[in-house]
Design an enzyme around this catalytic site. Structure first.
Site, PDB file in Angstrom:
ATOM      1  CB  THR A 210      -0.883   0.015   1.263  1.00 30.03           C
ATOM      2  OG1 THR A 210      -1.713  -1.146   1.259  1.00 30.03           O
ATOM      3  CG2 THR A 210      -1.764   1.243   1.315  1.00 30.03           C
ATOM      4  NE  ARG A 238      -9.520  -6.498   1.480  1.00 27.90           N
ATOM      5  CZ  ARG A 238      -8.343  -5.912   1.550  1.00 27.90           C
ATOM      6  NH1 ARG A 238      -7.986  -4.993   0.667  1.00 27.90           N
ATOM      7  NH2 ARG A 238      -7.497  -6.251   2.510  1.00 27.90           N
ATOM      8  CB  VAL A 239     -13.898  -1.730   2.120  1.00 26.75           C
ATOM      9  CG1 VAL A 239     -13.269  -0.431   2.615  1.00 26.75           C
ATOM     10  CG2 VAL A 239     -15.010  -1.434   1.121  1.00 26.75           C
ATOM     11  N   GLY A 240     -10.526  -2.328   2.160  1.00 28.18           N
ATOM     12  CA  GLY A 240      -9.365  -2.502   3.016  1.00 28.18           C
ATOM     13  C   GLY A 240      -9.147  -1.327   3.942  1.00 28.18           C
TER      14      GLY A 240
END
Length: 446
Positions: A210, A238-240
């Protein structure tokens, strides 16, 4: 600090005051596995990001603008897992998360969004718009997700795909497609459930990366941000951690110090609790005078903390790592230093979660001390720290008095080059840290 004061601080941090020769910038390209062959490209991207932020500050831009421009450079570089270099979802598309913060009153995020060239620019615009009131009691959003975020960004003039089909493939690169095909082949050859599949170390370097940045401007205002293409083969939607409040990034500023909190803290807290109820303390990240004391602030001073995180999103989010790290730095920086406080935060949070729990964090602690006479300006002191519990963490920083960016590929503990598969850094106590500090004078008051 009252809500009104926090709002004014956030407005100044977001919209600016005046240029100053002093600054500090730090960026990261993620915790994960950085092979020797990938390091030169990542290093170039990190240096370019630092220079973009530096140019923004030298031209009178704000800390938030500098964070946004630094992360945009990383999003445009295919060697980073954000924007153009994003990992692909299980179905082969790209969905990005990003967020920025400049004080608790200025926050914006986009989640699982396809088709925006620079997701961090959308997050930054959302954050700035939150400072502008709407009529009739309407409330501006701080986070937008999916197709709604793409449409909103296009309506605001940001570069975005024109259709769902274009959006799904906007950031897809040949490298990402080849990697996706490799991972799909590994899964096709595996037997049993996905939980039994373990990728070779040579294939892990793209899983957790990231990008992010923290910035201190000339007046000591802080901002932070983070952007990610997410973990490889993730479920669509999907949310990170990069989009989640208190997980991906954190930035807060407070006036005064222990002495001021002793006298006025109780009365102000009663006002805050009446106004903001139990949520107030969580948003501010303060628990009273005892935590502010190690910062050693005077009554006429201001201190700020900015954090950007990286790692396995589910573990980072579960620990609210950016908020946890900021609290640790505020409480213990005087005894441990910033990097030591970050090390302790990782051990108390992420390293207690199930593996894989690779994670990394960078943080700046800035303190501005006003001089006795208003015409004498002030002094800004900055302490920077980084820590991680993974194979490696790619970090670069620059600031007064060092003008050119310094790049570090922080290796795993016990590894000379960060490439030893046995030194994963994910075992308890396996944390590596980095520290740096600087200071400068501001002769004019903003």
């Amino acid at each position: 600090m009252t809500l009104g004061k926090r709002q004014r601080r956030a407005t100044e941090a977001a919209h600016g005051s005046h240029a100053s020769p002093g600054y500090f910038i730090a960026v990261h390209a993620g915790a994960g596995f950085h092979s020797k062959s990938s390091q030169p490209k990542v290093a170039r991207a990190l240096r370019a990001a630092c220079r973009a932020a530096r140019k923004t500050l030298r031209e009178g831009g704000t800390a938030l603008q500098a964070v946004t421009n630094a992360i945009s450079v990383l999003e445009d570089d295919p060697s980073c897992n954000a924007g153009r270099g994003s990992n692909l979802t299980f179905n082969g598309s790209v969905e990005c998360d990003a967020s920025v913060m400049a004080g608790t009153a200025c926050y914006g995020a986009v989640a699982a969004v396809p088709g925006i060239r620079n997701p961090v620019k959308a997050a930054s615009l959302l954050a700035r718009e939150t400072l502008e009131p709407l009529p009739c009691g309407l409330i501006r959003p701080t986070m937008l997700a999916g197709e709604g975020a793409r449409v909103w960004a296009a309506q605001r003039g940001l570069e975005a795909a024109e259709s769902r089909e274009q959006a799904a493939q906007m950031h897809s690169t040949p490298r990402a497609v080849r990697q996706w095909q490799t991972f799909q082949a590994i899964l096709a050859d595996a037997t049993g459930e996905y939980s039994g599949v373990v990728l070779p170390d040579s294939q892990q370097q793209r899983l957790f990366d990231t990008v992010g940045a923290v910035v201190v401007d000339g007046r000591g205002h802080v901002a932070s941000g983070v952007s990610s293409g997410g973990i490889a083969l993730k479920q669509e939607g999907r949310v990170g951690e990069a989009a989640l409040y208190g997980a991906g990034c954190w930035a807060e500023e407070e006036e005064g110090g222990a002495g001021e909190e002793e006298g006025a803290g109780e009365e102000e807290q009663q006002q805050r609790e009446t106004k903001e109820k139990s949520e107030g303390r969580r948003l501010r990240g303060e628990t009273g005078a005892s935590e502010a004391a190690p910062l050693g602030s005077k009554t006429n001073s201001m201190h700020g903390v900015a954090v950007s995180t990286t790692g396995v999103g589910e573990r980072v989010a579960a620990c609210l790592l950016s908020k946890t790290a900021a609290d640790a730095v505020r409480a213990a920086a005087g005894d441990q230093g910033v990097s030591g406080a970050l090390r302790s935060a990782l051990r108390r949070s992420v390293l207690k979660t199930p593996p894989p729990n690779d994670a990394g964090v960078i943080c700046v602690l800035a303190q501005r001390s006003e001089r006795a006479h208003p015409d004498q300006g002030c002094e800004v002191k900055v302490e920077f720290g980084a820590a991680h519990c993974s194979h490696s963490l790619a970090v670069a920083h620059c600031g007064a008095p060092r003008a050119e960016p310094s790049v570090h590929f922080m290796p795993a503990l016990g590894s000379r080059d960060g490439l030893d598969p046995g030194a994963t850094g994910s075992r308890p106590g396996h944390v590596v840290e980095l520290a740096q500090s600087c200071r400068w004078n501001v002769e004019e008051r903003g």
